[in-house]
Structures are given as C-alpha cells and as structure tokens.
Write an enzyme that holds these catalytic residues in place. Sequence first.
Site, PDB file in Angstrom:
ATOM      1  N   LYS A  22       0.866  -1.175   0.033  1.00 35.30           N
ATOM      2  CA  LYS A  22      -0.059   0.091  -0.177  1.00 35.30           C
ATOM      3  C   LYS A  22       0.834   1.179   0.184  1.00 35.30           C
ATOM      4  CE  LYS A  22      -1.842   1.743   3.784  1.00 35.30           C
ATOM      5  NZ  LYS A  22      -1.322   3.067   4.373  1.00 35.30           N
ATOM      6  N   ASN A  23       1.983   1.219   0.817  1.00 39.07           N
ATOM      7  CA  ASN A  23       2.599   2.486   1.064  1.00 39.07           C
ATOM      8  C   ASN A  23       3.749   2.715  -0.132  1.00 39.07           C
ATOM      9  OD1 ASN A  23       0.983   3.104   2.903  1.00 39.07           O
ATOM     10  ND2 ASN A  23       2.532   2.583   4.710  1.00 39.07           N
ATOM     11  N   CYS A 117      -5.004  13.071  12.433  1.00 37.04           N
ATOM     12  CA  CYS A 117      -5.754  12.053  12.277  1.00 37.04           C
ATOM     13  C   CYS A 117      -5.533  11.197  13.524  1.00 37.04           C
ATOM     14  CB  CYS A 117      -5.160  11.164  11.219  1.00 37.04           C
ATOM     15  SG  CYS A 117      -3.842   9.965  11.354  1.00 37.04           S
ATOM     16  N   ARG A 122       0.145  15.091  12.500  1.00 40.03           N
ATOM     17  CA  ARG A 122       0.602  14.975  11.142  1.00 40.03           C
ATOM     18  C   ARG A 122       0.773  16.025  10.246  1.00 40.03           C
ATOM     19  NH1 ARG A 122      -1.409   9.334   9.040  1.00 40.03           N
ATOM     20  NH2 ARG A 122       0.432   9.350   7.932  1.00 40.03           N
ATOM     21  N   ASP A 306       4.275   0.894  11.952  1.00 40.61           N
ATOM     22  CA  ASP A 306       3.187   0.405  11.646  1.00 40.61           C
ATOM     23  C   ASP A 306       3.088  -1.090  11.941  1.00 40.61           C
ATOM     24  OD1 ASP A 306       3.374   2.111   8.398  1.00 40.61           O
ATOM     25  OD2 ASP A 306       2.886   2.704  10.186  1.00 40.61           O
ATOM     26  N   ARG A 398      -8.997  -0.431   4.581  1.00 38.86           N
ATOM     27  CA  ARG A 398      -7.893   0.695   3.810  1.00 38.86           C
ATOM     28  C   ARG A 398      -6.703   0.095   3.690  1.00 38.86           C
ATOM     29  NH1 ARG A 398      -7.683   6.448   6.708  1.00 38.86           N
ATOM     30  NH2 ARG A 398      -6.329   6.458   4.703  1.00 38.86           N
TER      31      ARG A 398
END
Length: 421
Positions: A22-23, A117, A122, A306, A398
Amino acid sequence: MERAIIRGGARLCGTVRMSGSKNAVLPVLAASILAGSPSIIREVPRLDDVLTICEVLQSLGARVLFHSGGEIEVDASSVSETEAPYDLVRRMRASFLVMGPLLARLGHAKISLPGGCAIGARPIDLHLKGFEALGARVSLGDGYVKVVSPGLTGQKVYLDFPSVGATENIMMAASLSEGTTFIENAAEEPEIIDLGNFLSNMGAEVRGAGTKVIRIDGRRELHGVDYTVIPDRIEAGTFMVAGAITRGDVIVSNVVPEHLKPVIAKLQEAGARVFEESETQVHVIGPERPQAADFKTLPYPGFPTDMQAQMMALMCVADGTSIITETVFENRFMHVGEMKRMGADIKIEGRSAIVRGSENAWGAPVRAPDLRAGAALMLLGLRAQGITEISGLEHIHRGYADIAGKLRSLGGDIQRVPDLI
Ligand code: EPZ
C-alpha cells in the site's frame, strides 16, 4: 457496516501470499501524473486507499483503467485540473502526494490541508519547506494549500525529520525540475527506493534512494512505464505475528526478507523461530508462550511504527513485562483501551506503554480506532479465549486486502458479518 467475529484458539498453519505494498503503490500512482504517456502498475493491492487515490487522479483529469489481473493503467496526459478536493483528501491523507507531481508538471496545485488523524497531528511543514526550496511560492488559506512556480530549480533540501511523505513529494517535484536536487536526512524506507526506481524508469535520474542523501537530476519530460511495486512488508509483519501469537506455523510468501529484518529480530527475541524459507518466503513457528521484549519505534531501518500495535498484541500474552516506546507518532496507542477490554494489563506513561503479559486474553466486543490497531485486535482475538467482535472494519479495509480470507486460509476462525442495525 460489518463486524468481524473471531473465535480464538486455532493454531494458524500454512502458506499465505502477500499483496503489493500500500505505502509503495500510493506514491507510485501519484507519480504517474509526472508522465505525458500511460503507465501500467502491477501487483496493485485491492484496497480502499487505492480506490481513493485513483478517484483523486480521475478528478484531476487522468484516465484510470482497472485491468482484470489487478494492474492499473494511468494515462495522465489529459491531466488539467490542479485542485484535489477536501472530501477526498479528508478520506486519505496520502492524497497530498499529488502536490509535488502537479506542481512540477503544471506549475501550480491547490490541495486541501490534510488535517490531523487518529494517530497524530501529522503536519506537512516539511513538504512545503521542500517545495519552497525548489522555488515554489506557498500560501495557505480557506483550508487549502496553494503552491505556484513557473519552473522548479534543483536545490539542497535538509529535512528536520526523515519524513516518508515529504521525501516522496520532494523526489517527485525534483524529477521534473531544472538541475540537481539533494535531499539530506531523507527517509530510507523500502517504499522510497521503490518510488526512486519508478521515477528512474520514467527517465529521471535518482541516486541514493534508501540512504540518508538522495540525489535527483531533473528532466524536462518523463514517460510512462510498466512497473511492479514491492510486496507489503507491513502486511507480511502482521501475518508473521499472527503465526507467533497463535503458536502457529506460518510461511509468508511474496516478501523481501531484507525489508522485514527489524520485525524478524523482535519476533526471535520474543521466542518465535523465524527463518528465511527462500528469497521470497519467511517461515514463523510460534512459541507456546512468547517472551517479553522491549522495543522502540523508529524510522527505517528501525522497528516500524506500523507494526507497533501488532507486536503489542503479542506482548499482551507474553511471559514478563515489556516497555514499548512510540517515537514516530505522538498518539499511536489508541488500541490500548480496546486491548484492556480483552484482559490486557497495559499502563501508558508518556510515549511508552508498559505491558505486563498475562497467560491469556479473553474475547470481547471491541472497535478498531485505526488501520494497524484494527489488525492488532484481530491478532489478539485469534489468541483469546472465546469470541471477539470487531467493529470499525472500514479502517482495516483501507490497508489489508482480504485479511479475513487470508487468516481463514491459515485455519483462523474469523467471519465478516453485516451489522445488525
Ligand atoms: C507514512 O506516512 C506511511 N503512510 C505511514 O503508514 C507510516 O506510519 C509513516 O510513513 C511512518 O513510517 C504512507 O506511506 C501512505 P511521515 P507519512 O511523514 O508519510 C512528522 C499505515 O499504517 N512530520 O514519515 O505521513 C509526522 O507528524 C500508515 O500504513 C512532520 O512533522 O509519515 C510524524 O510524527 C500510517 N512534518 C512523523 O513526521 C511533515 O511535514 C512521520 O511522518 C511531515 C511529517
């Protein structure tokens, strides 16, 4: 809405294939704006965040095609819009990654301020400092950031913190600039290397991606390419912990073991047997009872933030007390309250969590406060006695492609059920 119903106790066994990262794919899709001809991106994970960035690209005028094999074709030759709307950026902060490519390709961009968030404030100050260094004028107003430049010029940019997003945005802007840019104290994550390779394939000259200093020699034009993104190291780490926490025997395939070094080391410290089964597979055999292990999250190659929540789930059932320190985000312990509902003994002191491991956890209804916290609650639920009900699955979707199906393929007792309301 849906919930996940998990009956704990099964030992996970078998081989599970990881999706593309994803990243890595989000900045690569954003970077496709830089090219005047189509790109094909392969190994694209089926995630809500991928759909969101594709919506952003389409709102800017790009043609986006989803091919049956999971590839995405982006033709950005028709991009003419330079404003990314609030409702898309609010849905996903990474939408902000289109700012560098739009500024470099079209000379201006207007993007909704991402705002904070669940895991932290952030800010985007480092992104904006980078654009200013390359010669852009930056202005803020009405909840938007505007950047304008008749033509960017290569410069030295020093980052106060090795921010992943800022490094990526500046790399993309510098790729279509006049001259040479040096990014110092750059982020070194594998996703940065992947973006560097994508930009180089498109015709830019990128050297040193993955080190503290990245050099980019800009070009006047870039062209579309056919590119396969790297596997998802965080998805892999999550499934490796799944094997460890369930006393299981799991092989994660389609991985780059090098990218998993910090997670492998910590799992071994916790008593799991972890070894490279092949160049693209890692094998995890879980202990009867994990051992407590302290860790601190850091930018790569340190322990990934993460993976903090997932590793905390393992420490909840460990023998002994662990101290977990979160140094990257200021508010990334939202899962603690939910884990305590499952019987965990955790105390937060400043940026550290003190986890006193207990023999067992028990099932309870819990809510996923964010993406990685949600995955961690699933892992603890797989170990817990009884039934765990997880709501807030929208967060998990997500960033994990069919996580429930993959866990079931390893013998996990997990069902997705529609909410009763
Ligand atoms: C990327 O976010 C990842 N997201 C995050 O993954 C990951 O947690 C993070 O890097 C760190 O590894 C994507 O790649 C899409 P940062 P990013 O800029 O780029 C501060 C997941 O679960 N900072 O490296 O937003 C910031 O507040 C997600 O998949 C500034 O102060 O992370 C934070 O404390 C969550 N000013 C720290 O740096 C800036 O201008 C790291 O942020 C930018 C960042």
